[in-house]
Write a protein that holds these residues in place. Structure first.
Motif, PDB file in Angstrom:
ATOM      1  N   GLN A  90       0.813  -1.205   0.000  1.00  0.00           N
ATOM      2  CA  GLN A  90       0.000   0.000   0.000  1.00  0.00           C
ATOM      3  C   GLN A  90       0.852   1.263   0.000  1.00  0.00           C
ATOM      4  O   GLN A  90       0.334   2.370   0.155  1.00  0.00           O
ATOM      5  N   ALA A  91       2.131   1.085  -0.145  1.00  0.00           N
ATOM      6  CA  ALA A  91       3.102   2.164  -0.302  1.00  0.00           C
ATOM      7  C   ALA A  91       4.283   1.560  -1.062  1.00  0.00           C
ATOM      8  O   ALA A  91       4.382   0.337  -1.193  1.00  0.00           O
ATOM      9  N   PRO A  92       5.176   2.381  -1.586  1.00  0.00           N
ATOM     10  CA  PRO A  92       6.322   1.823  -2.317  1.00  0.00           C
ATOM     11  C   PRO A  92       7.061   0.761  -1.513  1.00  0.00           C
ATOM     12  O   PRO A  92       7.319   0.934  -0.320  1.00  0.00           O
ATOM     13  N   LYS A  93       7.385  -0.353  -2.170  1.00  0.00           N
ATOM     14  CA  LYS A  93       8.029  -1.487  -1.499  1.00  0.00           C
ATOM     15  C   LYS A  93       9.341  -1.095  -0.829  1.00  0.00           C
ATOM     16  O   LYS A  93       9.744  -1.702   0.170  1.00  0.00           O
ATOM     17  N   ILE A  94       9.989  -0.071  -1.361  1.00  0.00           N
ATOM     18  CA  ILE A  94      11.287   0.312  -0.819  1.00  0.00           C
ATOM     19  C   ILE A  94      11.164   0.770   0.632  1.00  0.00           C
ATOM     20  O   ILE A  94      12.127   0.711   1.398  1.00  0.00           O
ATOM     21  N   LEU A  95       9.967   1.205   1.036  1.00  0.00           N
ATOM     22  CA  LEU A  95       9.768   1.638   2.425  1.00  0.00           C
ATOM     23  C   LEU A  95       9.828   0.471   3.396  1.00  0.00           C
ATOM     24  O   LEU A  95       9.995   0.666   4.604  1.00  0.00           O
ATOM     25  N   SER A  96       9.676  -0.759   2.895  1.00  0.00           N
ATOM     26  CA  SER A  96       9.743  -1.929   3.776  1.00  0.00           C
ATOM     27  C   SER A  96      11.174  -2.401   3.996  1.00  0.00           C
ATOM     28  O   SER A  96      11.403  -3.295   4.813  1.00  0.00           O
ATOM     29  N   LYS A  97      12.134  -1.817   3.302  1.00  0.00           N
ATOM     30  CA  LYS A  97      13.527  -2.250   3.427  1.00  0.00           C
ATOM     31  C   LYS A  97      14.095  -1.847   4.783  1.00  0.00           C
ATOM     32  O   LYS A  97      13.835  -0.756   5.281  1.00  0.00           O
ATOM     33  N   THR A  98      14.857  -2.743   5.387  1.00  0.00           N
ATOM     34  CA  THR A  98      15.543  -2.452   6.637  1.00  0.00           C
ATOM     35  C   THR A  98      17.047  -2.593   6.449  1.00  0.00           C
ATOM     36  O   THR A  98      17.503  -3.321   5.568  1.00  0.00           O
ATOM     37  N   ASN A  99      17.806  -1.885   7.294  1.00  0.00           N
ATOM     38  CA  ASN A  99      19.270  -1.991   7.211  1.00  0.00           C
ATOM     39  C   ASN A  99      19.754  -3.146   8.081  1.00  0.00           C
ATOM     40  O   ASN A  99      18.954  -3.902   8.634  1.00  0.00           O
ATOM     41  N   ARG A 100      21.042  -3.284   8.238  1.00  0.00           N
ATOM     42  CA  ARG A 100      21.592  -4.423   8.981  1.00  0.00           C
ATOM     43  C   ARG A 100      21.249  -4.363  10.469  1.00  0.00           C
ATOM     44  O   ARG A 100      21.361  -5.355  11.191  1.00  0.00           O
ATOM     45  N   ARG A 101      20.814  -3.185  10.946  1.00  0.00           N
ATOM     46  CA  ARG A 101      20.374  -3.058  12.332  1.00  0.00           C
ATOM     47  C   ARG A 101      18.866  -3.230  12.465  1.00  0.00           C
ATOM     48  O   ARG A 101      18.294  -2.932  13.510  1.00  0.00           O
ATOM     49  N   ALA A 102      18.216  -3.699  11.394  1.00  0.00           N
ATOM     50  CA  ALA A 102      16.767  -3.943  11.375  1.00  0.00           C
ATOM     51  C   ALA A 102      15.977  -2.663  11.583  1.00  0.00           C
ATOM     52  O   ALA A 102      14.896  -2.670  12.185  1.00  0.00           O
ATOM     53  N   VAL A 103      16.487  -1.543  11.056  1.00  0.00           N
ATOM     54  CA  VAL A 103      15.799  -0.257  11.138  1.00  0.00           C
ATOM     55  C   VAL A 103      15.370   0.157   9.729  1.00  0.00           C
ATOM     56  O   VAL A 103      16.196   0.182   8.813  1.00  0.00           O
ATOM     57  N   PRO A 104      14.081   0.468   9.513  1.00  0.00           N
ATOM     58  CA  PRO A 104      13.634   0.935   8.189  1.00  0.00           C
ATOM     59  C   PRO A 104      14.036   2.394   7.971  1.00  0.00           C
ATOM     60  O   PRO A 104      13.273   3.318   8.234  1.00  0.00           O
ATOM     61  N   MET A 105      15.253   2.617   7.477  1.00  0.00           N
ATOM     62  CA  MET A 105      15.838   3.951   7.451  1.00  0.00           C
ATOM     63  C   MET A 105      15.094   4.917   6.531  1.00  0.00           C
ATOM     64  O   MET A 105      14.923   6.097   6.865  1.00  0.00           O
ATOM     65  N   LEU A 106      14.643   4.447   5.368  1.00  0.00           N
ATOM     66  CA  LEU A 106      13.950   5.362   4.466  1.00  0.00           C
ATOM     67  C   LEU A 106      12.618   5.791   5.077  1.00  0.00           C
ATOM     68  O   LEU A 106      12.256   6.980   5.043  1.00  0.00           O
ATOM     69  N   ALA A 107      11.891   4.844   5.662  1.00  0.00           N
ATOM     70  CA  ALA A 107      10.636   5.181   6.331  1.00  0.00           C
ATOM     71  C   ALA A 107      10.882   6.136   7.494  1.00  0.00           C
ATOM     72  O   ALA A 107      10.105   7.070   7.729  1.00  0.00           O
ATOM     73  N   LEU A 108      11.985   5.928   8.204  1.00  0.00           N
ATOM     74  CA  LEU A 108      12.339   6.811   9.317  1.00  0.00           C
ATOM     75  C   LEU A 108      12.670   8.215   8.814  1.00  0.00           C
ATOM     76  O   LEU A 108      12.243   9.226   9.393  1.00  0.00           O
TER      77      LEU A 108
END
Length: 496
Positions: A339-357
């Motif tokens: 329901q939003a661009p898939k890239i927003l579901s990506k997390t970094n190696r620390r399991a933080v969704p940086m783009l969404a943040l």
């Protein structure tokens, strides 16, 4: 997709519902029950209590304010009981956004997610602005926007490290807020009954409750128009549902955390508002200074007002900390659900969704504008807009609970298999729906909060209309939501 989800379309129910399997969301289940409780307390104990409670007293009168906060606590309990049942059965990232998609239809889930994101994005602005206003007690020459920028940078950094660091910092700083509220209740109560050794005023009692215009100086309508601000003050309890995707043993920890948080909040909020309303004359209450600071001034404690001002600033910032977490996780959940661009579901190696943040902090930076254009009055407008979003989301939670329970009984025949069952079903969710709807009607009678309707209703309709236009018919049915959640979860698992 779980068998319960399939059950919305199945004719032959399974004998026993399966246990929920964590989805491959990229998040980590690192939060315990104590983290969930303090996240809720941290999200709730913010500007809605420390600052806008002065507005509530001014509009509703002392007794009216106590009544409004009591209603707010009861409604919060009703709504969170339903959320506890939903989240214990489906402890997924994004919480009630996914519940709305599954139990009402994907269009409702889409609108709910964006409403809640807007709620906390606007709340971030109000927390930063309120903190900047309070900083001017010591630094009147420094513009509010400078403090807003500094605070936004701090909270972004804390959220960017890891969810575990966020949860631990939230836990300890929430303890400070809880301690501050308890101190105000104790000191204020001692002042009221004449046991405060440093106060020369003598026992104040509850004389402030008897105003020259009666117990309700603005009439009962004054209580009604403040209900939205009070519901905003209780917003944050639903953060437990947002954090469900990162909770350990969610079937046990989520219901326990919700019960504990709601009971504590009722005691803190109602106790604090009784003390404040009795000490601060309603004709002098407002948002230029926290009524908590006014209580310490009235108590005569040396330096007490400055200490409380510092504690309140800390409290506001950590409410913003919860808000920023919520914003980022909601965008992450929407990315997972398609329901939003898939890239927003990506997390970094620390399991933080940086783009969404990163996108979420931009909502908080809107405080830079609000702090330049009439900070006091615009702060109330921000509170009312965020309050509308909270009420709308709570309405969706109640509706999702009613739909979920109906489908569950249809599929399994009873509710004994649920990890947690909300009490007094369906009475409590129906009462909550009625009171929440009445609060939105009351807003129309307050010119200060009326912008919440002007902005909130068109925004909601635009979300629903866009999703219907983009995805075609059937987007308001649970069956469609089931299929979309199944498809997106399977896709995420394959991608993982």
């Amino acid at each position: 997709m779980s068998q319960l989800s399939q059950g919305h379309a199945e004719k032959t129910p399974p004998q026993h519902p399966p246990q929920h399997q964590p989805e491959a969301s990229g998040l980590r289940r690192s939060m315990t029950s104590r983290h969930l409780v303090m996240i809720a307390l941290g999200g709730v104990i913010g500007s809605g209590l420390f600052v806008s409670s002065g507005y509530t007293i001014a509009q509703a009168g002392p007794l009216g304010a106590v009544l409004a906060y009591t209603v707010g606590a009861l409604v919060a309990y009703m709504v969170m009981s339903g959320l506890g049942e939903l989240s214990a059965r489906h402890p997924v990232a994004g919480g009630f956004h996914a519940h709305a998609t599954r139990d009402l239809g994907p269009a409702w889930g889409f609108a709910t997610a964006w409403l809640y994101w807007m709620c906390w994005a606007v709340a971030l602005a109000s927390e930063f602005t309120a903190s900047g206003i309070l900083m001017q007690r010591w630094f009147p020459e420094v513009p509010v926007w400078v403090w807003s920028l500094a605070f936004a940078t701090l909270l972004f950094t804390l959220n960017a490290i890891s969810s575990r660091v966020f949860a631990e910092t939230e836990f300890w700083f929430s303890l400070i807020k809880v301690a501050a509220v308890l101190v105000v209740i104790v000191v204020g109560a001692a002042t009221l009954i004449g046991l405060n050794p440093v106060s020369d005023a003598g026992p104040l009692g509850f004389a402030n409750f008897r105003t020259g215009q009666g117990l309700f100086p603005m009439g009962f309508s004054g209580v009604l128009v403040t209900i939205l601000a009070v519901f905003y003050a209780f917003s944050g309890t639903e953060l437990i549902g947002v954090a469900a995707g990162e909770a350990k043993d969610p079937q046990r920890s989520i219901p326990r955390a919700i019960r504990t948080a709601v009971v504590r909040l009722a005691v803190f909020f109602i106790g604090a508002i009784v003390v404040i309303a009795a000490i601060v004359p309603f004709s002098e209450a407002g948002t230029d200074e926290s009524p908590f600071v006014t209580v310490f001034d009235a108590a005569g404690l040396p330096g007490g007002a400055d200490i409380m001002n510092f504690v309140i600033i800390t409290a506001l910032l950590w409410a913003g900390n919860s808000g920023l977490y919520s914003c980022s996780r909601m965008l992450h959940s929407m990315g997972l659900a398609g329901q939003a661009p898939k890239i927003l579901s990506k997390t970094n190696r620390r399991a933080v969704p940086m783009l969404a943040l990163s996108l979420s902090i931009l909502g908080g930076l809107a405080s830079l504008l609000s702090s330049v254009i009439a900070p006091g009055s615009l702060f109330l407008a921000l509170v009312s807009i965020s309050g509308f979003a909270v009420v709308a989301v709570w309405i969706v939670i109640c509706a999702s609970h009613l739909s979920f329970r109906r489908h569950h009984v249809r599929v399994y025949g009873n509710t004994t298999s649920l990890p947690y069952r909300a009490p007094w079903f369906p009475v409590l969710p129906i009462i909550a729906l009625i009171l929440l709807t009445i609060s939105l009607i009351g807003v129309g009678f307050d010119p200060v909060q009326r912008p919440a309707l002007w902005f909130g209703i068109p925004f909601t309709l635009a979300c629903l209309g866009y999703y219907r236009w983009r995805h075609g018919p059937g987007v308001f049915s649970p069956q469609r939501g089931e299929r979309e959640l199944s498809h997106d979860t399977a896709g995420t698992s394959r991608a993982g």
